[in-house]
Structures are given as C-alpha cells and as structure tokens.
Design a protein around this motif. Structure first.
Motif, PDB file in Angstrom:
ATOM      1  N   THR A   1       0.731  -1.185   0.241  1.00 46.25           N
ATOM      2  CA  THR A   1       0.101  -0.076   0.093  1.00 46.25           C
ATOM      3  C   THR A   1       1.020   1.199   0.008  1.00 46.25           C
ATOM      4  OG1 THR A   1      -1.655   1.127   1.116  1.00 46.25           O
ATOM      5  CG2 THR A   1      -0.046  -0.097   2.477  1.00 46.25           C
ATOM      6  N   ASN A   2       0.310   2.348  -0.478  1.00 50.79           N
ATOM      7  CA  ASN A   2       1.075   3.628  -0.324  1.00 50.79           C
ATOM      8  C   ASN A   2       0.384   4.369   0.728  1.00 50.79           C
ATOM      9  OD1 ASN A   2      -1.679   3.937  -1.582  1.00 50.79           O
ATOM     10  ND2 ASN A   2      -0.830   5.756  -2.944  1.00 50.79           N
ATOM     11  N   MET A   3      -0.452   4.134   1.441  1.00 49.54           N
ATOM     12  CA  MET A   3      -1.437   4.859   2.592  1.00 49.54           C
ATOM     13  C   MET A   3      -0.306   5.156   3.776  1.00 49.54           C
ATOM     14  SD  MET A   3      -4.075   5.597   0.772  1.00 49.54           S
ATOM     15  CE  MET A   3      -4.845   6.247   2.034  1.00 49.54           C
ATOM     16  N   CYS A   4       0.110   6.015   3.567  1.00 46.92           N
ATOM     17  CA  CYS A   4       1.213   6.399   4.867  1.00 46.92           C
ATOM     18  C   CYS A   4       0.361   6.766   5.875  1.00 46.92           C
ATOM     19  CB  CYS A   4       2.265   7.577   4.454  1.00 46.92           C
ATOM     20  SG  CYS A   4       3.296   7.922   5.814  1.00 46.92           S
ATOM     21  N   ALA A   5       0.857   5.996   7.331  1.00 49.41           N
ATOM     22  CA  ALA A   5       0.023   6.305   8.471  1.00 49.41           C
ATOM     23  C   ALA A   5       0.344   7.609   9.159  1.00 49.41           C
ATOM     24  CB  ALA A   5       0.286   5.028   9.276  1.00 49.41           C
ATOM     25  N   THR A   6       1.817   7.987   8.956  1.00 46.71           N
ATOM     26  CA  THR A   6       2.240   9.348   9.548  1.00 46.71           C
ATOM     27  C   THR A   6       1.791  10.490   8.636  1.00 46.71           C
ATOM     28  OG1 THR A   6       4.162   7.761  10.184  1.00 46.71           O
ATOM     29  CG2 THR A   6       4.195  10.485  10.477  1.00 46.71           C
ATOM     30  N   TYR A   7       1.963  10.474   7.386  1.00 47.21           N
ATOM     31  CA  TYR A   7       1.388  11.571   6.675  1.00 47.21           C
ATOM     32  C   TYR A   7       0.330  11.030   5.690  1.00 47.21           C
ATOM     33  CZ  TYR A   7       5.940  12.970   8.448  1.00 47.21           C
ATOM     34  OH  TYR A   7       7.163  13.218   9.345  1.00 47.21           O
ATOM     35  N   PRO A   8      -0.857  11.006   6.118  1.00 45.77           N
ATOM     36  CA  PRO A   8      -1.970  10.465   5.315  1.00 45.77           C
ATOM     37  C   PRO A   8      -2.646  11.751   4.560  1.00 45.77           C
ATOM     38  CG  PRO A   8      -2.621  10.975   7.576  1.00 45.77           C
ATOM     39  CD  PRO A   8      -1.347  11.222   7.691  1.00 45.77           C
ATOM     40  N   VAL A   9      -3.662  11.198   3.560  1.00 43.08           N
ATOM     41  CA  VAL A   9      -4.460  12.303   3.018  1.00 43.08           C
ATOM     42  C   VAL A   9      -5.155  13.112   4.066  1.00 43.08           C
ATOM     43  CG1 VAL A   9      -6.519  12.603   1.475  1.00 43.08           C
ATOM     44  CG2 VAL A   9      -4.943  10.647   1.172  1.00 43.08           C
ATOM     45  N   ARG A  10      -4.966  14.376   3.854  1.00 40.89           N
ATOM     46  CA  ARG A  10      -5.681  15.388   4.846  1.00 40.89           C
ATOM     47  C   ARG A  10      -7.168  15.810   4.486  1.00 40.89           C
ATOM     48  NH1 ARG A  10      -3.520  15.338   9.324  1.00 40.89           N
ATOM     49  NH2 ARG A  10      -4.630  17.333   9.448  1.00 40.89           N
ATOM     50  N   TRP A  11      -7.860  14.865   4.869  1.00 39.62           N
ATOM     51  CA  TRP A  11      -9.413  15.169   4.457  1.00 39.62           C
ATOM     52  C   TRP A  11      -9.968  16.400   4.838  1.00 39.62           C
ATOM     53  CZ3 TRP A  11      -9.933  12.208   0.285  1.00 39.62           C
ATOM     54  CH2 TRP A  11      -9.385  10.983   0.158  1.00 39.62           C
TER      55      TRP A  11
ATOM     56  N   LYS B   1       3.459   5.549  -4.073  1.00 37.30           N
ATOM     57  CA  LYS B   1       4.151   6.211  -2.820  1.00 37.30           C
ATOM     58  C   LYS B   1       4.697   7.508  -3.216  1.00 37.30           C
ATOM     59  CE  LYS B   1       4.924   1.860  -0.687  1.00 37.30           C
ATOM     60  NZ  LYS B   1       6.111   0.893   0.293  1.00 37.30           N
ATOM     61  N   ALA B   2       4.274   8.554  -2.436  1.00 37.24           N
ATOM     62  CA  ALA B   2       4.625   9.847  -2.729  1.00 37.24           C
ATOM     63  C   ALA B   2       5.814  10.254  -3.003  1.00 37.24           C
ATOM     64  CB  ALA B   2       4.006  10.918  -1.659  1.00 37.24           C
ATOM     65  N   ILE B   3       7.069   9.372  -2.546  1.00 37.37           N
ATOM     66  CA  ILE B   3       8.440   9.836  -2.897  1.00 37.37           C
ATOM     67  C   ILE B   3       9.066   8.985  -3.694  1.00 37.37           C
ATOM     68  CG2 ILE B   3      10.650  10.136  -1.654  1.00 37.37           C
ATOM     69  CD1 ILE B   3       9.337  10.865   0.834  1.00 37.37           C
ATOM     70  N   SER B   4       9.088   7.605  -3.237  1.00 37.30           N
ATOM     71  CA  SER B   4       9.710   6.653  -3.928  1.00 37.30           C
ATOM     72  C   SER B   4       9.199   6.406  -5.431  1.00 37.30           C
ATOM     73  CB  SER B   4       9.886   5.039  -3.142  1.00 37.30           C
ATOM     74  OG  SER B   4       8.671   4.951  -2.758  1.00 37.30           O
ATOM     75  N   ASP B   5       7.826   6.352  -5.348  1.00 33.85           N
ATOM     76  CA  ASP B   5       7.169   5.797  -6.926  1.00 33.85           C
ATOM     77  C   ASP B   5       6.940   7.062  -7.377  1.00 33.85           C
ATOM     78  OD1 ASP B   5       6.909   3.299  -6.200  1.00 33.85           O
ATOM     79  OD2 ASP B   5       4.668   3.450  -5.203  1.00 33.85           O
ATOM     80  N   LEU B   6       6.587   8.216  -7.082  1.00 37.36           N
ATOM     81  CA  LEU B   6       6.237   9.255  -7.619  1.00 37.36           C
ATOM     82  C   LEU B   6       7.537   9.824  -8.428  1.00 37.36           C
ATOM     83  CD1 LEU B   6       4.279  11.382  -9.040  1.00 37.36           C
ATOM     84  CD2 LEU B   6       4.592  12.667  -6.786  1.00 37.36           C
ATOM     85  N   SER B   7       8.659   9.800  -7.608  1.00 37.44           N
ATOM     86  CA  SER B   7       9.951   9.928  -8.282  1.00 37.44           C
ATOM     87  C   SER B   7      10.377   9.368  -9.410  1.00 37.44           C
ATOM     88  CB  SER B   7      11.268   9.818  -7.268  1.00 37.44           C
ATOM     89  OG  SER B   7      10.923  10.616  -6.184  1.00 37.44           O
ATOM     90  N   ILE B   8      10.023   8.151  -9.741  1.00 36.14           N
ATOM     91  CA  ILE B   8      10.135   7.387 -10.924  1.00 36.14           C
ATOM     92  C   ILE B   8       9.250   7.816 -11.806  1.00 36.14           C
ATOM     93  CG2 ILE B   8       9.918   4.959 -11.995  1.00 36.14           C
ATOM     94  CD1 ILE B   8      10.388   3.818  -9.211  1.00 36.14           C
TER      95      ILE B   8
END
Length: 374
Positions: free
Chosen positions: A108-118, A322-329
């Motif tokens: 999953t890409n759902m980070c528990a520390t920096y989640p979507v800010r609803w 994932k907002a860093i590792s995958d989006l960087s690709i």
C-alpha cells in the motif's frame, strides 16, 4: 543571515460555497517549523477540483482551491533540512515517511504518518491562509490555485529544475494516478488485456501504464469520440463508444475479447453505474478491477454476481503510488519524455480567468486546462 519570512498578500481562487468561485486577495502566513511556502508557477485542473466545488471531499468553506501544480520554494521552516529556497517542487496530497508499517510494506501507499488530509488543514490542524480574516481550508493538503501556498515539507517532492512546468503539474495527480493504477494496483503483466473506462488525463495515464508494462490489448471506453485519437497517442489499441450501441460497455468489451473479458479494468470516470460494468468487463474467476474515479456519491451500487464470480475489486488513492519513491520514478520518466504529455495540454488560462476554465473542461476536445500562475 536570511531575513525572517513575513506574511504575503496575493491572489487565489476561493470557493465560498457550492459552486461559488471567486479570485480573491488573500494572506499567506510564513511557514512554521516543518513547512515550506511555495510560489506557484503552474497549476492544472483535475476532476477532483470539479467535485471540490460541489462539496467533495469536504464542505469546509471558504476553500482555497487546486491540488495539481508545480512551484518554487520561497521560504522554509527552521526544521526543514531536505529542501531549500529556490527548489522546484510538486505539492502532493499524500506523504511517505518510509518508516511506518504501511510505508515499509509493498502492499500500500497509504502512509500512516502523513496521510491524506481530508479536513483541508495542515497536519497541526491549522491553516497558513486566510481571506478577509477568515481561515482558508485546502481541498486536501495544499492549495495550488494560489500565487503562494504553504505545505508541510513531507507533502512536497523536489524535481529537476529543467522539467516542463505544465507536464510536472499533470503528473502531480491526474496522469500519475492512472499510470500508478496500472503499474502498482493492477500490476499489469506482459501479454495481458486491459480496459480503461474514461479517457481523461487519469484514463490516459492508465493506458500509458498498461502499455509500458506489457499489455498487448488496451481497450479505451469513452462516450466522447474525440478521445479516440488521444487514447491511440498513449497506446490504446481499441476504442469503444458505448453511445454507438444498445449493448452495455462490458458486453462490448467481451465482444473484443472472444467473450472472455479482460484481465484488468481501470474505472476512471467516477460514474457510479460503471462500477459494476468495470467488473463485468473482466474475466470470471481472475478479473481485477481498480476503482480510481471519484464522483460525489458516497454509496455506490455494485452488482452481486459481478464480484461473486471470483473477480477482485480494489479501491485506490493516487493509483497506489508512494509519494516519494514511486512518484520520483514517474517524474524521471516525465523528464526523459517517455510519455507524450503534450497531448494532454489542450487549453490555458490565467488565474484571473479561473471561471472560464470550468467552462473549458466541458468542451469535447478538452483534456487538461493549464493555469499560468506567472
């Protein structure tokens, strides 16, 4: 010694209530310790921006609009160490701490520390933006249709300064969401078949991802005939316009696949009735449907037998990226021009003409509207 950042007065697109959008003069406060203030250079319109002025994902008004874009860091908080003034960055609405259970997982890409800010607020549940003395909420974790915006440093990604600004904006959400859905969620295999429902920027990203990861048949489904050419530019092999037939979209997909259906379908429209259709379009027993389209309905109809017969339905945020590792690709592929992203750029407006943009997105030949912030 650098001077202490001060509050900035600038222009932004503000939604005061359902459907009420105005360009207003706002105040953007300096960033706090873990934040950055960004001068936006280029932004674009995503389908979620349309739903946001209709009350989804929240109805906290007044709201500073926009979540796609690219800009340059104007100032940084005193605890920010990985970014500096002058860096070109893409704001994101999902972070990646790389340490929580979800981040270290490959599932999953759902980070528990920096989640979507609803809530439309920063991680400390406050905002750095205000209008006429009122707190401004974001759509998610940032507000890109503003000349300046503040974001937590964990919700921005540094990119190469030579990247095309419009293209960087496109991959900040829409296109990347579709690409990721094919890559990370469906996990498209070489030689497979894929159906993509909806050929906007998200759907074209899904087509591109399916092609890049080896699908040999990619079926695009859209009621807009003008999307045929766009789909083909990104790798679509077949096009279905359901309005040309009395048959359902899933039946038309099966006709192209010897009655079997496809291995994967990716639903990008947010039209509730197409959820069952996207499942029915896949193979019995092994078919996999990815739901990434977002509408304003919170309860969706689902045909029992569509999923009972062994198919899999998976929901997805940001295409599983994932907002860093995958989006960087994805950023690297964009920089190397591995995607024909120029095909997405169909219209351009200034911030002052933001309401014109809402009319442009209704035109059949529109894919992406770019907002020139300079």
């Amino acid at each position: 010694m650098s001077k202490t950042p001060q509050a900035i007065t600038c222009k932004a697109a503000i939604c005061w209530g359902i459907g009420k959008v105005m360009v207003e003069e706002i105040v953007v406060d300096p960033p706090k310790a873990t934040e950055v203030r960004v001068k936006m250079l280029c932004a674009s319109i995503c389908h979620t921006d349309i739903t946001s002025i209709q009350g989804f994902p929240h109805t906290n008004f007044p709201m500073a609009l926009g979540h796609e874009g690219v800009g340059v860091i104007e100032s940084v908080g005193d605890q920010v160490t990985n970014l500096k003034e002058g860096d070109l960055v893409i704001p994101t609405y999902l972070g990646e701490c790389q340490e929580c259970q979800n981040c270290v997982s490959e599932e999953t890409n759902m980070c528990a520390t920096y989640p979507v800010r609803w809530t439309g607020l920063l991680p400390d549940n406050t905002s750095r933006m205000s209008v006429r003395g009122e707190t401004l909420y974001h759509v998610l974790s940032c507000a890109t249709w503003s000349e300046y915006t503040v974001s937590d440093a964990n919700y921005v990604l540094k990119v190469e300064p030579t990247i095309d600004h419009a293209h960087a904006s496109f991959i900040s959400c829409g296109f990347s969401t579709g690409f990721g859905a094919a890559w990370k969620e469906a996990k498209v295999k070489n030689g497979s078949t894929v159906a993509v429902f909806g050929l906007g920027a998200v759907g074209l990203g899904a087509v591109s991802g399916a092609k890049m990861y080896g699908a040999t048949r990619i079926i695009g489904i859209d009621t807009n005939e003008k999307k045929r050419e766009k789909g083909e530019a990104f790798g679509m092999t077949d096009f279905i316009n359901p309005s040309d037939s009395d048959k359902s979209a899933s039946e038309l997909v099966k006709e192209l696949t010897d009655g079997m259906g496809v291995d994967y379908s990716i639903e990008c429209t947010g039209v509730s009735t197409l959820l069952t259709e996207s499942l029915e379009a896949t193979k019995v027993g092994t078919g996999k449907a990815i739901l990434i389209g977002v509408g304003t309905e919170h309860t969706l109809p689902l045909g029992l037998f569509a999923i009972l017969l062994g198919r899999t339905l998976k929901g997805s945020v940001f295409g599983g990226l994932k907002a860093i590792s995958d989006l960087s690709i994805v950023v690297d592929k964009c920089h190397k021009k591995e995607f024909p992203l120029q095909e997405l750029f169909t219209h351009e407006v200034t911030l002052a003409d933001i309401n014109k943009a809402f009319e442009l997105v209704k035109q059949p030949n529109c894919v992406k509207v770019v907002i020139n912030m300079s």
